[in-house]
Design a protein around this motif. Structure first.
Motif, PDB file in Angstrom:
ATOM      1  N   VAL A 268       0.852  -1.205   0.000  1.00  0.00           N
ATOM      2  CA  VAL A 268       0.000   0.000   0.000  1.00  0.00           C
ATOM      3  C   VAL A 268       0.883   1.250   0.000  1.00  0.00           C
ATOM      4  CG1 VAL A 268      -1.675   1.310   1.378  1.00  0.00           C
ATOM      5  CG2 VAL A 268      -1.967  -1.152   1.068  1.00  0.00           C
ATOM      6  N   ALA A 269       1.924   1.205   0.849  1.00  0.00           N
ATOM      7  CA  ALA A 269       2.827   2.361   0.922  1.00  0.00           C
ATOM      8  C   ALA A 269       3.463   2.619  -0.444  1.00  0.00           C
ATOM      9  CB  ALA A 269       3.911   2.104   1.964  1.00  0.00           C
ATOM     10  N   PHE A 270       3.854   1.550  -1.142  1.00  0.00           N
ATOM     11  CA  PHE A 270       4.481   1.723  -2.456  1.00  0.00           C
ATOM     12  C   PHE A 270       3.487   2.325  -3.446  1.00  0.00           C
ATOM     13  CE2 PHE A 270       7.432   1.210  -5.807  1.00  0.00           C
ATOM     14  CZ  PHE A 270       8.645   0.864  -5.238  1.00  0.00           C
ATOM     15  N   GLY A 271       2.231   1.862  -3.356  1.00  0.00           N
ATOM     16  CA  GLY A 271       1.186   2.387  -4.236  1.00  0.00           C
ATOM     17  C   GLY A 271       0.976   3.885  -4.006  1.00  0.00           C
ATOM     18  N   ILE A 272       0.842   4.260  -2.732  1.00  0.00           N
ATOM     19  CA  ILE A 272       0.636   5.681  -2.401  1.00  0.00           C
ATOM     20  C   ILE A 272       1.850   6.498  -2.871  1.00  0.00           C
ATOM     21  CG2 ILE A 272       0.354   7.338  -0.491  1.00  0.00           C
ATOM     22  CD1 ILE A 272      -1.090   5.056   1.050  1.00  0.00           C
ATOM     23  N   TYR A 273       3.009   5.923  -2.649  1.00  0.00           N
ATOM     24  CA  TYR A 273       4.258   6.583  -3.022  1.00  0.00           C
ATOM     25  C   TYR A 273       4.299   6.867  -4.528  1.00  0.00           C
ATOM     26  CZ  TYR A 273       9.359   6.855  -3.812  1.00  0.00           C
ATOM     27  OH  TYR A 273      10.621   7.232  -4.195  1.00  0.00           O
ATOM     28  N   LEU A 274       3.948   5.837  -5.318  1.00  0.00           N
ATOM     29  CA  LEU A 274       3.972   6.019  -6.778  1.00  0.00           C
ATOM     30  C   LEU A 274       2.898   7.017  -7.225  1.00  0.00           C
ATOM     31  CD1 LEU A 274       4.656   2.462  -8.225  1.00  0.00           C
ATOM     32  CD2 LEU A 274       6.246   4.357  -7.907  1.00  0.00           C
ATOM     33  N   PHE A 275       1.762   7.003  -6.543  1.00  0.00           N
ATOM     34  CA  PHE A 275       0.693   7.939  -6.872  1.00  0.00           C
ATOM     35  C   PHE A 275       1.183   9.388  -6.656  1.00  0.00           C
ATOM     36  CE2 PHE A 275      -2.911  10.553  -5.487  1.00  0.00           C
ATOM     37  CZ  PHE A 275      -3.722  10.440  -6.605  1.00  0.00           C
ATOM     38  N   ILE A 276       1.792   9.618  -5.500  1.00  0.00           N
ATOM     39  CA  ILE A 276       2.311  10.972  -5.205  1.00  0.00           C
ATOM     40  C   ILE A 276       3.416  11.324  -6.204  1.00  0.00           C
ATOM     41  CG2 ILE A 276       3.486  12.413  -3.479  1.00  0.00           C
ATOM     42  CD1 ILE A 276       2.120  10.694  -1.311  1.00  0.00           C
ATOM     43  N   ALA A 277       4.316  10.340  -6.450  1.00  0.00           N
ATOM     44  CA  ALA A 277       5.441  10.580  -7.361  1.00  0.00           C
ATOM     45  C   ALA A 277       4.945  10.967  -8.755  1.00  0.00           C
ATOM     46  CB  ALA A 277       6.308   9.336  -7.449  1.00  0.00           C
ATOM     47  N   ASN A 278       3.919  10.287  -9.208  1.00  0.00           N
ATOM     48  CA  ASN A 278       3.372  10.571 -10.529  1.00  0.00           C
ATOM     49  C   ASN A 278       2.903  12.021 -10.629  1.00  0.00           C
ATOM     50  OD1 ASN A 278       3.373   9.151 -12.856  1.00  0.00           O
ATOM     51  ND2 ASN A 278       1.351   8.243 -12.577  1.00  0.00           N
ATOM     52  N   LYS A 279       2.424  12.537  -9.513  1.00  0.00           N
ATOM     53  CA  LYS A 279       1.882  13.905  -9.511  1.00  0.00           C
ATOM     54  C   LYS A 279       2.985  14.962  -9.401  1.00  0.00           C
ATOM     55  CE  LYS A 279      -2.630  12.953  -9.148  1.00  0.00           C
ATOM     56  NZ  LYS A 279      -3.364  13.057 -10.376  1.00  0.00           N
ATOM     57  N   ILE A 280       3.975  14.703  -8.535  1.00  0.00           N
ATOM     58  CA  ILE A 280       4.888  15.820  -8.220  1.00  0.00           C
ATOM     59  C   ILE A 280       6.360  15.608  -8.585  1.00  0.00           C
ATOM     60  CG2 ILE A 280       3.434  16.730  -6.362  1.00  0.00           C
ATOM     61  CD1 ILE A 280       5.320  15.426  -4.340  1.00  0.00           C
TER      62      ILE A 280
END
Lengths: 553, 241
Positions: A268-280
């Motif tokens: 889950v942490a990796f998923g959230i991390y990639l989601f944020i990374a994709n944005k910023i």
């Protein structure tokens, strides 16, 4: 996924870009020597970590608190991974030289960030081998654990550093998304690193306090219970608690559930991390690469800008300017000299309660402070502090492909080597003086003893500085993708630790053999030993100045 | 004057990167060193400047052997390396002052020379900025300024035109001409055949570590009459070699 794997491969190769790539000129027999040396050094390190672990576990077993060792090790890995990745992730995500080449490629932000993060995690595993694998294997051996323990241990070691690295990288991505507003990139990098450090400490303290404050009675009860100390470690990181439970349990179902929980939370942490990374991520990266460069100050030169200086002044000044203006070198080479002694001594002071302090004062008033034993302990502490000053061991490597400069200017190579180790000496003297001031406040040495300790430690540092530049010349790491690689992903950095331990060994020998003699004779012997050592190191540097520079071209 | 006598160099045992090279660049001469990628140009320049040791032979700069008398030899040349990414954390003026201190240039001379060179290359206004903020061309210019500050007799330039804008490139070529006219030496490597043709008194072409041609451009054209363009001429020499 294919692209992520391909990118990871490329990043990994550039991370490990070997400083021996230009060693084609060597013959076969010469090539084998470093490998043997590496092997011996690795064995040596394993032995040190195994020995320390053995004694610690043995101590814990005697008070029935052995399981706390697992908590300590996992906590240590998390702490180390978090602290380490503050520096490594800011450099690897935003300051590597290859970013400009990667950006125009048809890659999605999550692909770049995934590859970069995987590399960060893989590099973490190398350090984890020493600080995690070796101690936990020792634990298994000493407690007679079964196969379930070892399998769980391997899974735990794979999973444990991921969460802190993701957390730190997310914090860094958020901070770096403001990079485009920064006028001075270097200053921003330093501020971002310090800010990340503060934020990570704040987050871990906050999560620790969520688990609740403990009263003295509760703490006493916990310590009385077998393995009750383990509770002290829990509550800081979610994955830590799960893995501690898994490793300390003998029930296969408990182990399986705790491992699944860790997998889930990491995923889950990796998923959230990639989601944020994709944005910023890309915004921050582009902002960092291209902001500040357009800044043109156009300040007219003044008459005194054309000043001339003596060669040694201008050369040493140039070394200091490059160290101070480069955020990575500033944090890794200059800052430790001042902050490590202050922080370490500060921690010891704060952790010692008032009763212990009174006890120490009483002890120091009874024992003979001006003895070789006490002097050796102080010298050992100084040695420990100065071994983390990486100026001399990276003196050549820091210049990268620009290192050839030393070979075509009309200044002798020997002189340049000496100029390059002066900053190491100056920063070591800072460390020595700070430690001695604090030691003097606590121990109140005779002034003559204090001066003698200063002389021994200065000579020890001079010898070490010379040896370090010789090692860097023999094994320079001139091809690097970011400055971080020079001060962290550099095998040479093991040598200051080895030489530091050898020096401490010399101190121990002198302490044992000269314990019945006057402290002045013992310190005199040390002065003699390190003067001779410095003399021979200097002679070697002078006689082989040309030969030593052979790998720079 | 630069003399290269019977120089050979191997990186890997049994494979010569430079094979028995003989060259003499006389005073008052602009010498262009040409060759395809990996031919041995940079290795040769690195040996001339003392960065690399030759396995065999000797190199003299104004009569000083680069191996036996390195400091004297190094004082008599100014060198521009192929990569201008040097001392990026220093300001332009700090770099030039550093170079001036190395070459022992007094305050007034360095002031005059720094102003002259940096104004000519139009980077005077940027001297108070860190080199890191310079464009590739500006970095090339500051390195050239640093190399020429001590007014060395011999200029050794590795691909000096790379990254320069047309005006700066023109100015540098003019400076090279003036330098040679005053009886001094210019040795430079280049890929640009037109530059070599218009600027050089003589050229040397190196291929796979061997010197395949030395002489004037006219002699070169004469020798390979059948070729129409410079590119074809160059290809024929290097492919034959």
């Amino acid at each position: 996924m294919k692209k992520v794997i391909a990118l990871t491969n490329v990043f990994l190769k550039s991370s490990f870009s070997n400083y021996n790539s230009k060693m084609g000129i060597q013959t076969g027999s010469k090539k084998k020597l470093p490998k043997v040396l590496y092997f011996i050094l690795i064995l040596y390190l394993i032995a040190i970590f195994a020995f320390l672990s053995y004694n610690l576990i043995d101590g814990f077993i005697k008070i029935h608190q052995e399981k706390v060792f697992i908590g300590m090790i996992l906590f240590g890995i998390i702490g180390f991974a978090a602290f380490q990745s503050i520096f490594s992730s800011i450099n690897s995500l935003y300051f590597t030289k290859d970013s400009e080449f990667i950006l125009p490629l048809p890659l999605k932000p999550y692909q770049i960030i995934s590859a970069r993060t995987i590399v960060l995690i893989l590099l973490e595993y190398i350090i984890e081998f020493f600080i995690g694998f070796v101690p936990l294997v020792m634990y298994g051996y000493q407690t007679g654990s079964g196969i379930l323990y070892y399998i769980t241990m391997l899974i735990a070691l794979i999973l444990i550093p991921i969460f802190p690295i993701l957390l730190v990288s997310t914090v860094i991505m958020i901070i770096m998304s403001f990079a485009r507003f920064a006028k001075n990139k270097n200053r921003f990098q330093i501020i971002a690193t310090i800010l990340a450090l503060i934020l990570i400490i704040a987050i871990s303290l906050a999560s620790g306090s969520i688990s609740g404050e403990m009263t003295n009675e509760q703490m006493a009860q916990m310590l009385m219970k077998a393995n009750g100390m383990l509770e002290l470690i829990k509550g800081y990181f979610p994955s830590l608690d799960f893995l501690v439970n898994a490793l300390t349990s003998e029930n296969i179902f408990v182990v399986a559930i705790e491992i699944i929980k860790t997998f889930l939370i990491t995923g889950v942490a990796f998923g959230i991390y990639l989601f944020i990374a994709n944005k910023i991520y890309l915004k921050g990266l582009v902002g960092n690469l291209f902001s500040g460069n357009s800044r043109k100050t156009k300040i007219r030169l003044k008459e005194n800008d054309y000043k001339n200086s003596k060669l040694y002044k201008t050369y040493i000044g140039k070394e200091f300017k490059i160290l101070a203006r480069n955020p990575v070198f500033l944090m890794q080479c200059l800052a430790p000299a001042i902050f490590i002694p202050i922080i370490m001594i500060g921690i010891v002071y704060l952790q010692t309660n008032s009763i212990q302090k009174e006890g120490f004062q009483l002890l120091f008033s009874v024992i003979n402070v001006n003895s070789i034993q006490i002097a050796s302990i102080v010298l050992g502490i100084i040695e420990f502090f100065t071994m983390f000053i990486y100026i001399s061991i990276t003196a050549i490597s820091r210049d990268g492909s620009n290192a050839v400069f030393i070979k075509y200017i009309p200044v002798s190579l020997y002189k340049q080597y000496i100029y390059k180790i002066v900053p190491n000496m100056i920063m070591s003297l800072f460390s020595i003086v700070i430690t001695l001031i604090i030691a003097q406040i606590i121990l109140k040495f005779n002034i003559s003893v204090l001066i003698a300790i200063f002389a021994v430690s200065s000579l020890m540092s001079l010898f070490q500085s010379m040896l370090m530049i010789i090692i860097d010349l023999k094994r320079p790491k001139l091809e690097w993708d970011s400055e971080y690689a020079v001060v962290k992903q550099n095998f040479n950095l093991i040598f200051p630790v080895i030489i530091g331990l050898v020096n401490i060994g010399i101190l121990a020998l002198v302490t044992v053999f000269f314990k019945n003699l006057s402290i002045y004779i013992s310190l005199g012997v040390l002065v003699l030993v390190f003067t001779l050592a410095t003399y021979f190191a200097n002679r070697y540097l002078y006689k082989n100045q040309e030969e030593l520079a052979r790998k720079i071209y | 004057m630069i003399e290269i006598k019977n120089v050979s160099k191997s990186y890997v045992k049994g494979k010569k990167s430079i094979d028995n090279l003989n060259l003499e660049i006389k005073n008052g001469e602009i010498f262009g060193f040409l060759g395809p990628n990996g031919a041995g140009k940079t290795t040769t320049i690195r040996m001339i400047t003392g960065i690399l040791d030759a396995d065999e032979g000797e190199i003299l700069i104004d009569g000083n052997n680069i191996k036996k008398n390195p400091l004297k030899a190094k004082k008599s040349f100014g060198f521009v390396p192929d990569s201008p990414d040097m001392f990026l954390k220093l300001k332009g003026i700090e770099y030039l002052n550093f170079m001036a201190d190395i070459y022992d240039i007094d305050v007034q001379s360095r002031k005059n020379k720094i102003e002259e060179l940096t104004k000519k290359f139009e980077i005077y206004e940027n001297l108070n900025e860190q080199i890191q903020s310079y464009s590739h061309g500006m970095r090339q210019k500051i390195v050239i300024c640093g190399a020429l500050l001590s007014e060395p007799k011999n200029w050794i330039l590795d691909e000096p035109m790379t990254g320069l804008d047309p005006k700066s490139s023109f100015d540098l070529k003019e400076m090279m001409r003036m330098h040679a006219k005053s009886g001094k030496t210019v040795f430079f490597s280049t890929h640009i055949l037109e530059v070599a043709e218009k600027l050089c008194d003589r050229v040397g072409i190196i291929n796979k570590g061997k010197l395949v041609f030395v002489g004037t451009f006219e002699a070169l054209k004469e020798k390979f009459k059948e070729n129409g363009s410079l590119e074809e001429l160059f290809l024929e020499i290097t492919e034959k070699g």
